[in-house]
Design a protein around this motif. Structure first.
Motif, PDB file in Angstrom:
ATOM      1  N   ALA A 172      85.143  40.879  65.601  1.00 24.24           N
ATOM      2  CA  ALA A 172      84.482  39.966  64.836  1.00 24.24           C
ATOM      3  C   ALA A 172      83.723  38.910  65.273  1.00 24.24           C
ATOM      4  CB  ALA A 172      85.438  39.509  63.709  1.00 24.24           C
ATOM      5  N   VAL A 173      84.650  38.440  66.468  1.00 31.31           N
ATOM      6  CA  VAL A 173      83.830  37.186  67.252  1.00 31.31           C
ATOM      7  C   VAL A 173      82.508  37.742  67.878  1.00 31.31           C
ATOM      8  CG1 VAL A 173      84.418  36.056  69.318  1.00 31.31           C
ATOM      9  CG2 VAL A 173      86.195  35.864  67.487  1.00 31.31           C
ATOM     10  N   ILE A 174      82.745  39.080  68.476  1.00 36.64           N
ATOM     11  CA  ILE A 174      81.543  39.500  68.960  1.00 36.64           C
ATOM     12  C   ILE A 174      80.242  39.954  68.123  1.00 36.64           C
ATOM     13  CG2 ILE A 174      80.350  41.262  70.443  1.00 36.64           C
ATOM     14  CD1 ILE A 174      83.060  41.427  72.033  1.00 36.64           C
ATOM     15  N   GLY A 175      80.732  40.284  66.766  1.00 39.69           N
ATOM     16  CA  GLY A 175      79.939  40.365  65.842  1.00 39.69           C
ATOM     17  C   GLY A 175      79.097  39.266  65.422  1.00 39.69           C
ATOM     18  N   TYR A 176      80.056  38.083  65.161  1.00 41.97           N
ATOM     19  CA  TYR A 176      79.424  36.618  64.826  1.00 41.97           C
ATOM     20  C   TYR A 176      78.571  36.247  65.938  1.00 41.97           C
ATOM     21  CZ  TYR A 176      79.331  31.719  63.570  1.00 41.97           C
ATOM     22  OH  TYR A 176      79.134  30.401  63.486  1.00 41.97           O
ATOM     23  N   GLU A 177      78.827  36.294  67.098  1.00 45.31           N
ATOM     24  CA  GLU A 177      78.086  35.838  68.306  1.00 45.31           C
ATOM     25  C   GLU A 177      76.558  36.296  68.179  1.00 45.31           C
ATOM     26  OE1 GLU A 177      80.458  36.225  71.832  1.00 45.31           O
ATOM     27  OE2 GLU A 177      81.777  34.251  71.388  1.00 45.31           O
ATOM     28  N   THR A 178      76.612  37.871  68.010  1.00 39.60           N
ATOM     29  CA  THR A 178      75.287  38.581  67.966  1.00 39.60           C
ATOM     30  C   THR A 178      74.607  37.934  66.833  1.00 39.60           C
ATOM     31  OG1 THR A 178      76.593  40.462  66.838  1.00 39.60           O
ATOM     32  CG2 THR A 178      75.910  40.398  69.374  1.00 39.60           C
ATOM     33  N   ALA A 179      75.170  37.670  65.537  1.00 32.61           N
ATOM     34  CA  ALA A 179      74.656  37.296  64.491  1.00 32.61           C
ATOM     35  C   ALA A 179      74.215  35.929  64.780  1.00 32.61           C
ATOM     36  CB  ALA A 179      75.631  37.464  63.188  1.00 32.61           C
ATOM     37  N   TYR A 180      74.966  35.074  65.311  1.00 37.98           N
ATOM     38  CA  TYR A 180      74.439  33.663  65.440  1.00 37.98           C
ATOM     39  C   TYR A 180      72.961  33.656  66.366  1.00 37.98           C
ATOM     40  CZ  TYR A 180      74.398  28.983  67.044  1.00 37.98           C
ATOM     41  OH  TYR A 180      73.858  27.582  67.547  1.00 37.98           O
ATOM     42  N   LEU A 181      73.127  34.584  67.467  1.00 42.51           N
ATOM     43  CA  LEU A 181      71.771  34.650  67.997  1.00 42.51           C
ATOM     44  C   LEU A 181      70.692  35.051  67.388  1.00 42.51           C
ATOM     45  CD1 LEU A 181      73.303  36.197  71.621  1.00 42.51           C
ATOM     46  CD2 LEU A 181      72.512  33.755  71.095  1.00 42.51           C
ATOM     47  N   LYS A 182      70.897  36.161  66.570  1.00 39.40           N
ATOM     48  CA  LYS A 182      69.930  36.567  65.819  1.00 39.40           C
ATOM     49  C   LYS A 182      69.391  35.811  64.648  1.00 39.40           C
ATOM     50  CE  LYS A 182      68.251  40.884  63.231  1.00 39.40           C
ATOM     51  NZ  LYS A 182      68.756  42.147  62.782  1.00 39.40           N
ATOM     52  N   ALA A 183      70.377  34.871  63.999  1.00 38.89           N
ATOM     53  CA  ALA A 183      70.063  33.928  63.124  1.00 38.89           C
ATOM     54  C   ALA A 183      69.007  32.881  63.651  1.00 38.89           C
ATOM     55  CB  ALA A 183      71.187  33.358  62.550  1.00 38.89           C
ATOM     56  N   HIS A 184      69.468  32.265  64.798  1.00 37.44           N
ATOM     57  CA  HIS A 184      68.774  31.340  65.643  1.00 37.44           C
ATOM     58  C   HIS A 184      67.898  31.435  66.373  1.00 37.44           C
ATOM     59  CE1 HIS A 184      71.408  28.158  63.275  1.00 37.44           C
ATOM     60  NE2 HIS A 184      72.385  29.210  63.471  1.00 37.44           N
ATOM     61  N   TYR A 185      67.797  32.570  67.063  1.00 39.37           N
ATOM     62  CA  TYR A 185      66.953  32.906  68.232  1.00 39.37           C
ATOM     63  C   TYR A 185      66.567  34.267  68.036  1.00 39.37           C
ATOM     64  CZ  TYR A 185      68.562  28.276  69.940  1.00 39.37           C
ATOM     65  OH  TYR A 185      68.981  27.103  70.178  1.00 39.37           O
ATOM     66  N   PRO A 186      66.001  34.634  67.046  1.00 43.88           N
ATOM     67  CA  PRO A 186      65.804  36.162  66.728  1.00 43.88           C
ATOM     68  C   PRO A 186      64.924  36.996  67.811  1.00 43.88           C
ATOM     69  CG  PRO A 186      64.524  34.904  65.317  1.00 43.88           C
ATOM     70  CD  PRO A 186      65.376  33.981  65.987  1.00 43.88           C
ATOM     71  N   ALA A 187      63.896  36.080  68.390  1.00 47.12           N
ATOM     72  CA  ALA A 187      63.051  36.892  69.325  1.00 47.12           C
ATOM     73  C   ALA A 187      63.826  37.324  70.418  1.00 47.12           C
ATOM     74  CB  ALA A 187      61.902  36.096  69.477  1.00 47.12           C
ATOM     75  N   GLU A 188      64.630  36.247  70.974  1.00 53.02           N
ATOM     76  CA  GLU A 188      65.211  36.431  72.197  1.00 53.02           C
ATOM     77  C   GLU A 188      66.340  37.554  72.184  1.00 53.02           C
ATOM     78  OE1 GLU A 188      63.009  32.699  73.081  1.00 53.02           O
ATOM     79  OE2 GLU A 188      64.259  33.414  71.332  1.00 53.02           O
ATOM     80  N   PHE A 189      67.039  37.438  71.148  1.00 57.66           N
ATOM     81  CA  PHE A 189      67.890  38.635  70.738  1.00 57.66           C
ATOM     82  C   PHE A 189      67.536  39.709  70.575  1.00 57.66           C
ATOM     83  CE2 PHE A 189      70.605  40.904  67.551  1.00 57.66           C
ATOM     84  CZ  PHE A 189      71.800  40.954  68.290  1.00 57.66           C
ATOM     85  N   MET A 190      66.538  39.892  69.876  1.00 56.59           N
ATOM     86  CA  MET A 190      65.774  41.268  69.826  1.00 56.59           C
ATOM     87  C   MET A 190      65.560  41.925  71.148  1.00 56.59           C
ATOM     88  SD  MET A 190      66.471  42.076  66.753  1.00 56.59           S
ATOM     89  CE  MET A 190      65.697  43.605  66.345  1.00 56.59           C
ATOM     90  N   ALA A 191      64.673  40.944  71.701  1.00 62.92           N
ATOM     91  CA  ALA A 191      64.299  41.447  73.026  1.00 62.92           C
ATOM     92  C   ALA A 191      65.382  42.006  74.019  1.00 62.92           C
ATOM     93  CB  ALA A 191      63.650  40.411  73.814  1.00 62.92           C
ATOM     94  N   ALA A 192      66.597  41.162  74.013  1.00 61.76           N
ATOM     95  CA  ALA A 192      67.907  41.513  74.871  1.00 61.76           C
ATOM     96  C   ALA A 192      68.175  42.810  74.378  1.00 61.76           C
ATOM     97  CB  ALA A 192      68.700  40.369  75.063  1.00 61.76           C
ATOM     98  N   LEU A 193      68.295  42.967  73.112  1.00 58.85           N
ATOM     99  CA  LEU A 193      68.707  44.095  72.364  1.00 58.85           C
ATOM    100  C   LEU A 193      67.958  45.340  72.846  1.00 58.85           C
ATOM    101  CD1 LEU A 193      70.714  45.205  70.209  1.00 58.85           C
ATOM    102  CD2 LEU A 193      69.088  44.811  68.545  1.00 58.85           C
ATOM    103  N   MET A 194      66.682  45.434  72.836  1.00 58.95           N
ATOM    104  CA  MET A 194      65.730  46.454  72.993  1.00 58.95           C
ATOM    105  C   MET A 194      65.865  46.977  74.516  1.00 58.95           C
ATOM    106  SD  MET A 194      62.589  46.121  70.461  1.00 58.95           S
ATOM    107  CE  MET A 194      62.065  44.489  70.737  1.00 58.95           C
ATOM    108  N   SER A 195      66.077  45.745  75.373  1.00 63.11           N
ATOM    109  CA  SER A 195      66.004  46.118  76.844  1.00 63.11           C
ATOM    110  C   SER A 195      67.253  47.080  76.990  1.00 63.11           C
ATOM    111  CB  SER A 195      66.082  44.598  77.422  1.00 63.11           C
ATOM    112  OG  SER A 195      64.849  43.938  77.550  1.00 63.11           O
ATOM    113  N   ASN A 196      68.212  46.971  76.269  1.00 62.89           N
ATOM    114  CA  ASN A 196      69.522  47.638  76.555  1.00 62.89           C
ATOM    115  C   ASN A 196      69.783  48.877  76.004  1.00 62.89           C
ATOM    116  OD1 ASN A 196      71.883  45.862  78.315  1.00 62.89           O
ATOM    117  ND2 ASN A 196      70.615  44.362  76.984  1.00 62.89           N
ATOM    118  N   PHE A 197      68.676  49.090  75.028  1.00 68.15           N
ATOM    119  CA  PHE A 197      68.369  50.553  74.242  1.00 68.15           C
ATOM    120  C   PHE A 197      67.430  51.184  74.714  1.00 68.15           C
ATOM    121  CE2 PHE A 197      71.861  48.516  71.632  1.00 68.15           C
ATOM    122  CZ  PHE A 197      72.492  49.696  71.464  1.00 68.15           C
ATOM    123  N   MET A 198      66.673  50.884  76.047  1.00 66.44           N
ATOM    124  CA  MET A 198      65.289  51.501  76.557  1.00 66.44           C
ATOM    125  C   MET A 198      65.434  52.984  76.388  1.00 66.44           C
ATOM    126  SD  MET A 198      63.827  49.243  79.528  1.00 66.44           S
ATOM    127  CE  MET A 198      63.063  47.638  79.230  1.00 66.44           C
ATOM    128  N   GLY A 199      66.543  53.539  76.749  1.00 74.23           N
ATOM    129  CA  GLY A 199      66.919  54.991  76.748  1.00 74.23           C
ATOM    130  C   GLY A 199      66.855  55.759  75.441  1.00 74.23           C
TER     131      GLY A 199
END
Length: 798
Positions: A399-426
């Motif tokens: 839940a803590v990791i879930g909250y942290e990812t949700a916090y990044l998405k809520a406040h810095y969505p572009a940076e979070f989504m960019a990091a997310l897609m970089s780690n799912f390039m495959g």
């Protein structure tokens, strides 16, 4: 995470006192075996942890742990058939007759599948293969290194266990079970992609906004975080992005971290039945009922529901006077459903226990003032829940990791989504899903561009720049060469400057072609067709030039000659028209795995969302271990999907009938459609490449490969989208000076808009042409507009 020592040392970030976690759940003084220690790290840096412990304790004191792959039912049949010299067809038929379900054995398969049993009883060769396979089933097939297990010893490892050398370094020859029996301490150093996403997003936020996000000193009570979770905007949020979990969170409307912890613990096969009660009690506190007032301090955090193993442990401690250690033993007994031990424990819980001298060792619930009937009910309730109650320490960590990812998405969505897609390039399906989510949030995802993009997805001026490494055929060396050339020689303006600037020893023709086809050179002078026409000669000339460029010589490429280089190659782009939009979209899809700048299905999006109930992302979620939550689909469920056909592979069956395996691109990715002979005979006209179709059928859930759709009906999606009928589409070519040219253009429109409707063309002079099966058309709104622009609205009837 239950360990206060781990928290104080900074090994974990979850405060065990704040969340009611229990140290004895981690290290029980009354338990014989030592605990194993599981720690998640950023997966890109996991190797640093192993290097650290090797350096700290000595390389001869650290080893990874062997694991043995065993012969599963289908695999052992295939291996046995091959070794016994049976034909591939015979062996394949036996293997496929074994049901594709978890924990299947050959004996179970014989009970479940009458066809297999009949083959076993009547076919001597099949009986021989199956009998040998039954003997071998479950035996080790090969050795490999455990994905995370590491053992650290006081003396050199070789003094305790035999070792073997693997590609990853020394490993024990004993499995982790034997390692534990020997009293050695096993560590699990797990690589978790989500921690990498968090770290990379934080780095981007620091660079773009100058903000350091300190989660360790955060209260985890931000209403914006709970809002995006409650709204169902959970793509990329750890543990909360599965379809079912998303729905659960939307219904629950969490407003504190405890709700997310409970949600993660409840959304599992056993306790899911408690979800409606949990939601109802949260929304209606007056509905909460306790069997005894002493349960309220324990169960109030979960609105009266038993959710965690730690709650079971606390109930037996607080109500019956158990020790911490014994409470954990009770929890283990219940979770393993040991009936005789539970019956003995029932009497101890209710009435207590004394030693040989008559001293009370466990007071029992009745002695502590709990009515006997209530104590019996409480124990029965604990038994029914304990078999599937979840470990709160795990749930809290998740839940803590879930909250942290949700916090990044809520406040810095572009940076979070960019990091997310970089780690799912495959995973093209995942990237497509996240790009779609970006669109919903109003974040632009710009196509790859050699003048601006780097290796990974990055953020510039609020938009996400596509990562060049996500382009098929483009590796780290190529990206490094492109970025280095841009930094040292400036941003290229033409395809000539681009190829001049890159280090030709690191970039080959294939990589440049991939970049062009992906649209990464679109910002350079000229168009994609022109770039594809000249890049090959430019690369050849650059390679020749590099070979001739010995000391003291200067290439004429560097003299600024504007028209002809030293090999006689023209420095002007040929006069070639660009490809049409659909062709460029197809090239983009082949290079990126997704449609980015233009999706052929975009104009049908409303229809697709209206008529479908499943997408390629749903099918993928049921297989992908990186996507959290339970499978979004189940085998046999009715399915309606839609998309554009990208491939059709026909197969001749044993009865000489034709079936097909169809690759279908939908709005978020690709899926496989199986069309059996009866359906194929009825709907084969729709199964042409680039045809836009809707499919009704059922899900074929497969725990080894991606799930598929078994088709039962196929329709023309373009006709559905335009509201058109099912009759022929009629075109009338008006008299003109160049009827043949107009006919040719009409033919191109028809071929680019394939579908299931017949075509009739009325030529000047009274001649009527009827299109062949290959000339069937969709009748879509887009096709109609193209035809009307050519022939005039009065000459097109759909």
């Amino acid at each position: 995470a239950g360990s206060i020592v781990s928290y104080c040392l900074g090994i974990t970030d979850v405060d065990p006192i704040k969340y009611g976690l229990i140290f004895e759940r981690f290290l029980n003084p009354e338990r014989v075996s030592m605990p194993d220690i599981d720690v998640d790290f950023c997966y890109k840096r996991r190797h640093e942890v192993i290097e650290y412990v090797q350096k700290k304790y000595g390389r001869d004191h650290v080893a990874q742990i062997v694991t043995f792959g065993t012969m599963k039912a289908r695999l052992v049949v295939r291996d046995t058939g091959r070794v016994l010299g049976a034909s591939y067809a015979e062996t394949d038929a036996i293997a496929k007759a074994i049901p594709n379900v978890q924990k299947i054995t050959i004996d179970k398969a014989l009970e479940m599948n009458p066809e297999l049993k009949n083959k076993y009883e009547n076919d001597p060769e099949a009986k021989r293969i199956i009998d040998v396979s039954r003997e071998l089933e479950g035996m080790p097939r090969h050795a490999s290194t455990h994905a995370a297990g590491v053992v650290i010893t006081k003396e050199p490892v070789e003094e305790y266990v035999p070792l073997t050398m693997t590609e990853k370094g020394p490993a024990t020859q004993f499995t982790m079970v034997t390692i534990e029996e020997l009293g050695l301490l096993k560590m699990d150093f797990l690589g978790l992609r989500n921690l990498t996403i968090i770290r990379e997003a934080q780095e981007m936020i620091k660079k773009n906004h100058g903000v350091d996000i300190d989660f360790e000193n955060m209260e985890y009570d931000d209403p914006e975080v709970f809002k995006i979770i409650s709204d169902g905007n959970t793509d990329g949020i750890f543990q909360l992005e599965g379809g079912g979990m998303r729905t659960f969170m939307k219904e629950l409307k969490p407003d504190r971290l405890e709700d997310i912890i409970a949600g993660i613990a409840l959304y599992r096969p056993g306790p899911m039945a408690s979800i409606p009660t949990y939601i109802d009690n949260k929304k209606n506190p007056d509905h909460i009922r306790y069997l005894h007032p002493s349960l309220e301090p324990i169960l109030s955090v979960t609105y009266g529901c038993i959710v965690y193993q730690e709650q079971v442990m606390r109930i037996v401690r607080d109500l019956a006077g158990y020790s911490y250690g014994r409470s954990d033993n009770v929890r283990r007994t219940m979770s393993k459903k040991k009936k005789e031990e539970m019956l003995r424990e029932r009497d101890v819980f209710i009435y207590g226990q004394t030693d040989e001298d008559g001293n009370v060792t466990v007071p029992g619930a009745v002695r502590n003032g709990v009515p006997e009937e209530a104590a019996e009910q409480i124990f029965s309730q604990m038994v029914s829940f304990a078999s599937y109650a979840f470990n709160k320490s795990h749930a809290a960590s998740y839940a803590v990791i879930g909250y942290e990812t949700a916090y990044l998405k809520a406040h810095y969505p572009a940076e979070f989504m960019a990091a997310l897609m970089s780690n799912f390039m495959g995973s093209a399906v995942s990237v497509a899903t996240y790009i779609r989510n970006c669109e919903q949030m109003g974040i632009k995802v710009l196509p790859p561009d050699v003048t601006t993009c780097g290796r990974d997805f990055t953020v510039k001026d609020g938009a996400i720049l596509f990562g060049l490494k996500a382009v098929k055929g483009v590796g780290d060396n190529v990206v490094d060469a492109v970025v280095s050339a841009r930094e040292t020689r400036g941003v290229p303006r033409t395809i000539f400057e681009f190829i001049d600037g890159i280090d030709i020893s690191k970039v080959n023709k294939g990589a440049v072609e991939s970049l062009i086809r992906a649209g990464a050179t679109s910002s350079l002078e000229g168009n994609t067709a022109q770039h594809l026409a000249v890049y090959g000669q430019l690369m050849d000339a650059a390679q020749s030039d590099a070979r001739r460029n010995v000391a003291g010589q200067i290439s004429l490429f560097d003299t600024g000659s504007p028209v002809i280089d030293d090999s006689g190659l023209s420095r002007k782009l040929p006069d070639i028209a660009d490809f049409d939009r659909r062709t460029k979209a197809s090239m983009e899809k082949s290079m990126l795995g997704i449609y980015l700048t233009y999706h052929p299905l975009k104009e049908y999006e409303d229809t697709i969302l209206k008529i479908t109930n499943i997408s390629s992302a749903d099918l993928k979620a049921s297989q992908d271990p990186e996507r959290e939550g339970r499978p979004s689909v189940r085998g046999g469920q009715p399915a309606v999907c839609a998309g554009i056909v990208n491939s059709v592979r026909t197969i001749v069956t044993k009865t000489n009938r034709i079936m097909a395996s169809v690759g279908l691109d939908d709005l978020v990715g690709e899926m496989e459609i199986i069309v059996f002979p009866k359906t194929y005979e009825q709907y084969s006209a729709f199964l042409k490449e680039d045809a836009v179709i809707a499919i009704s059928g059922r899900v074929d859930y497969n725990d080894e490969d991606d799930s598929k759709i078994i088709a039962s009906k196929i329709s023309d999606l373009e006709s559905l989208a335009s509201g058109a009928g099912s009759g022929p589409v009629k075109f009338r070519i008006p008299p003109s000076d160049d009827v043949q040219a107009m006919f040719g253009e009409l033919k191109n429109i028809i071929l680019h808009n394939k579908g299931g409707r017949d075509v009739i063309i009325y030529m000047p002079g009274g001649k009527t042409l009827r299109g062949s099966e290959a000339m069937r058309v969709s009748g879509s709104a887009g096709m109609r507009r193209e035809a009307e622009d050519l022939l005039g609205p009065e000459n097109v009837k759909c």
